[in-house]
Motif scaffolding. Structure first.
Motif, PDB file in Angstrom:
ATOM      1  N   PRO A 165       0.812  -1.220   0.000  1.00 23.54           N
ATOM      2  CA  PRO A 165       0.000   0.000   0.000  1.00 23.54           C
ATOM      3  C   PRO A 165       0.849   1.275   0.000  1.00 23.54           C
ATOM      4  O   PRO A 165       0.503   2.250  -0.668  1.00 23.54           O
ATOM      5  N   TYR A 166       1.961   1.260   0.724  1.00 21.80           N
ATOM      6  CA  TYR A 166       2.812   2.438   0.816  1.00 21.80           C
ATOM      7  C   TYR A 166       3.640   2.610  -0.461  1.00 21.80           C
ATOM      8  O   TYR A 166       3.908   3.739  -0.892  1.00 21.80           O
ATOM      9  N   TYR A 167       4.014   1.499  -1.066  1.00 25.14           N
ATOM     10  CA  TYR A 167       4.719   1.533  -2.339  1.00 25.14           C
ATOM     11  C   TYR A 167       3.822   2.142  -3.421  1.00 25.14           C
ATOM     12  O   TYR A 167       4.231   3.037  -4.173  1.00 25.14           O
ATOM     13  N   ASP A 168       2.577   1.674  -3.461  1.00 22.43           N
ATOM     14  CA  ASP A 168       1.626   2.196  -4.445  1.00 22.43           C
ATOM     15  C   ASP A 168       1.321   3.669  -4.171  1.00 22.43           C
ATOM     16  O   ASP A 168       1.222   4.484  -5.090  1.00 22.43           O
ATOM     17  N   LEU A 169       1.196   4.020  -2.889  1.00 24.30           N
ATOM     18  CA  LEU A 169       0.962   5.410  -2.530  1.00 24.30           C
ATOM     19  C   LEU A 169       2.118   6.289  -3.007  1.00 24.30           C
ATOM     20  O   LEU A 169       1.897   7.371  -3.583  1.00 24.30           O
ATOM     21  N   ALA A 170       3.335   5.850  -2.778  1.00 28.45           N
ATOM     22  CA  ALA A 170       4.500   6.625  -3.205  1.00 28.45           C
ATOM     23  C   ALA A 170       4.498   6.854  -4.704  1.00 28.45           C
ATOM     24  O   ALA A 170       4.751   7.966  -5.185  1.00 28.45           O
ATOM     25  N   GLU A 171       4.203   5.815  -5.461  1.00 31.01           N
ATOM     26  CA  GLU A 171       4.205   5.951  -6.914  1.00 31.01           C
ATOM     27  C   GLU A 171       3.075   6.857  -7.412  1.00 31.01           C
ATOM     28  O   GLU A 171       3.235   7.586  -8.390  1.00 31.01           O
ATOM     29  N   LYS A 172       1.934   6.834  -6.733  1.00 32.00           N
ATOM     30  CA  LYS A 172       0.841   7.739  -7.112  1.00 32.00           C
ATOM     31  C   LYS A 172       1.248   9.194  -6.846  1.00 32.00           C
ATOM     32  O   LYS A 172       0.919  10.092  -7.624  1.00 32.00           O
ATOM     33  N   LEU A 173       1.963   9.420  -5.758  1.00 35.57           N
ATOM     34  CA  LEU A 173       2.441  10.767  -5.464  1.00 35.57           C
ATOM     35  C   LEU A 173       3.478  11.217  -6.492  1.00 35.57           C
ATOM     36  O   LEU A 173       3.463  12.365  -6.953  1.00 35.57           O
ATOM     37  N   VAL A 174       4.363  10.314  -6.874  1.00 36.22           N
ATOM     38  CA  VAL A 174       5.372  10.643  -7.880  1.00 36.22           C
ATOM     39  C   VAL A 174       4.701  10.921  -9.230  1.00 36.22           C
ATOM     40  O   VAL A 174       5.099  11.844  -9.954  1.00 36.22           O
ATOM     41  N   ASP A 175       3.684  10.130  -9.577  1.00 40.74           N
ATOM     42  CA  ASP A 175       2.939  10.390 -10.810  1.00 40.74           C
ATOM     43  C   ASP A 175       2.390  11.809 -10.817  1.00 40.74           C
ATOM     44  O   ASP A 175       2.514  12.538 -11.811  1.00 40.74           O
ATOM     45  N   PHE A 176       1.760  12.185  -9.697  1.00 34.13           N
ATOM     46  CA  PHE A 176       1.181  13.523  -9.618  1.00 34.13           C
ATOM     47  C   PHE A 176       2.264  14.590  -9.775  1.00 34.13           C
ATOM     48  O   PHE A 176       2.119  15.533 -10.558  1.00 34.13           O
ATOM     49  N   GLU A 177       3.371  14.450  -9.027  1.00 32.16           N
ATOM     50  CA  GLU A 177       4.399  15.484  -9.123  1.00 32.16           C
ATOM     51  C   GLU A 177       5.034  15.518 -10.511  1.00 32.16           C
ATOM     52  O   GLU A 177       5.423  16.589 -10.990  1.00 32.16           O
ATOM     53  N   ASP A 178       5.111  14.388 -11.158  1.00 30.07           N
ATOM     54  CA  ASP A 178       5.617  14.343 -12.533  1.00 30.07           C
ATOM     55  C   ASP A 178       4.775  15.254 -13.428  1.00 30.07           C
ATOM     56  O   ASP A 178       5.298  16.123 -14.143  1.00 30.07           O
ATOM     57  N   TYR A 179       3.449  15.106 -13.383  1.00 31.28           N
ATOM     58  CA  TYR A 179       2.567  15.955 -14.186  1.00 31.28           C
ATOM     59  C   TYR A 179       2.633  17.413 -13.726  1.00 31.28           C
ATOM     60  O   TYR A 179       2.563  18.336 -14.546  1.00 31.28           O
ATOM     61  N   PHE A 180       2.760  17.619 -12.422  1.00 34.61           N
ATOM     62  CA  PHE A 180       2.829  18.975 -11.887  1.00 34.61           C
ATOM     63  C   PHE A 180       4.090  19.679 -12.380  1.00 34.61           C
ATOM     64  O   PHE A 180       4.064  20.862 -12.755  1.00 34.61           O
ATOM     65  N   ARG A 181       5.197  18.945 -12.393  1.00 33.40           N
ATOM     66  CA  ARG A 181       6.441  19.521 -12.907  1.00 33.40           C
ATOM     67  C   ARG A 181       6.310  19.856 -14.380  1.00 33.40           C
ATOM     68  O   ARG A 181       6.798  20.900 -14.832  1.00 33.40           O
TER      69      ARG A 181
END
Length: 278
Positions: free
Chosen positions: A214-230
């Protein structure tokens, strides 16, 4: 020749006297009446609609980020993952909008730029709220909204809540991973500061994803978001440079130079830097 197609013959409702129609539900009279150019320049309509639609997408992003934060706080990871995936798609839409605005040339923009006065995207309170919600918090950025006390109060209230990223790190601690107590006790109003202990906790997750899924998936979802934000920030500065070069922004910022400085901001630094040590 056959008769013209009539949807009413298949049951479509054609009479809306006293009934709610599509336009009524979406309040299209208000939405489509909100474009009020201040000049005769053709491209001012493009400029207005680009920014109004971006604000609508940001409104949805705020709605979804708030829901994701609440879900993470309740350890409802399935709901958080769905919502964070939607936030990433919202920023994909925001990124695509720059392609339309970039069809406006410097010559086009100069025909109405003076009509903007001191207005600037720098003053978008919704954008500021998104930054506050995800963890980039600077109380000084509330000052441009002091003339709207209700908006200033909304931003000030946000600074009393844990950010999205702080909620994610707190979830790590509840899951038994070693997060420094000093991090968990931080003042929520402060912008996130990178911490080696937090990076070590996330690195533990990444070294054994199956044990901490769950924490691994959460981390990747956060990275996905920041990727688009960047990407959104990069597209913003590129569009500004393409249209006005290095001129100062209408709101008094350095324009492209200010936006380039924002490219260096990391929302979830530990999630990016841990990749170097894995």
């Amino acid at each position: 020749m056959s008769d013209p197609y009539d949807p009413a013959n298949e049951g479509a409702r054609m009479d809306f006297d006293g009934r709610m129609s599509y336009g009524d539900y979406l309040q299209l009279d208000r939405v489509l009446g909100a474009q009020k150019p201040l000049s005769d320049a053709h491209d001012e309509m493009l400029f207005i609609i680009q920014h109004q639609t971006s604000e609508l997408w940001m409104r949805l992003a705020i709605h979804e980020i708030g829901a994701a934060r609440a879900a993470i706080g309740g350890d409802d990871f399935a709901q958080a993952f769905k919502t964070l995936a939607r936030v990433s798609r919202i920023f994909e839409q925001l990124n695509s909008a720059w392609d339309v605005l970039r069809t406006m040339t410097p010559a086009d923009y100069t025909t109405f730029r003076a009509a903007l006065g001191q207005s600037s995207g720098f003053q978008s309170w919704q954008y500021r709220l998104i930054e506050f919600m995800v963890g980039n918090r600077n109380p000084a950025m509330i000052r441009p909204h002091a003339h709207h006390p209700e908006i200033a109060a909304l931003l000030e209230t946000e600074l009393t809540r844990p950010s999205l990223y702080a909620a994610a790190v707190a979830a790590l601690a509840r899951g038994g991973l070693a997060v420094p107590q000093a991090v968990l006790a931080r003042d929520p109003a402060a912008s996130w500061q990178e911490d080696e202990g937090v990076q070590a906790a996330w690195a533990q997750v990444y070294r054994d994803p199956r044990a901490h899924w769950p924490y691994y998936d959460l981390a990747e979802k956060l990275v996905d978001f920041e990727d688009y934000f960047r990407r959104w920030r990069f597209n913003h500065v590129t569009t500004v440079e393409r249209v006005i070069g290095m001129k100062r922004g209408t709101g008094g910022t350095g324009g492209a130079s200010y936006l380039r400085r924002m490219l260096e901001v990391e929302l979830f630094p530990e999630l990016w830097h841990l990749r170097t040590v894995l």
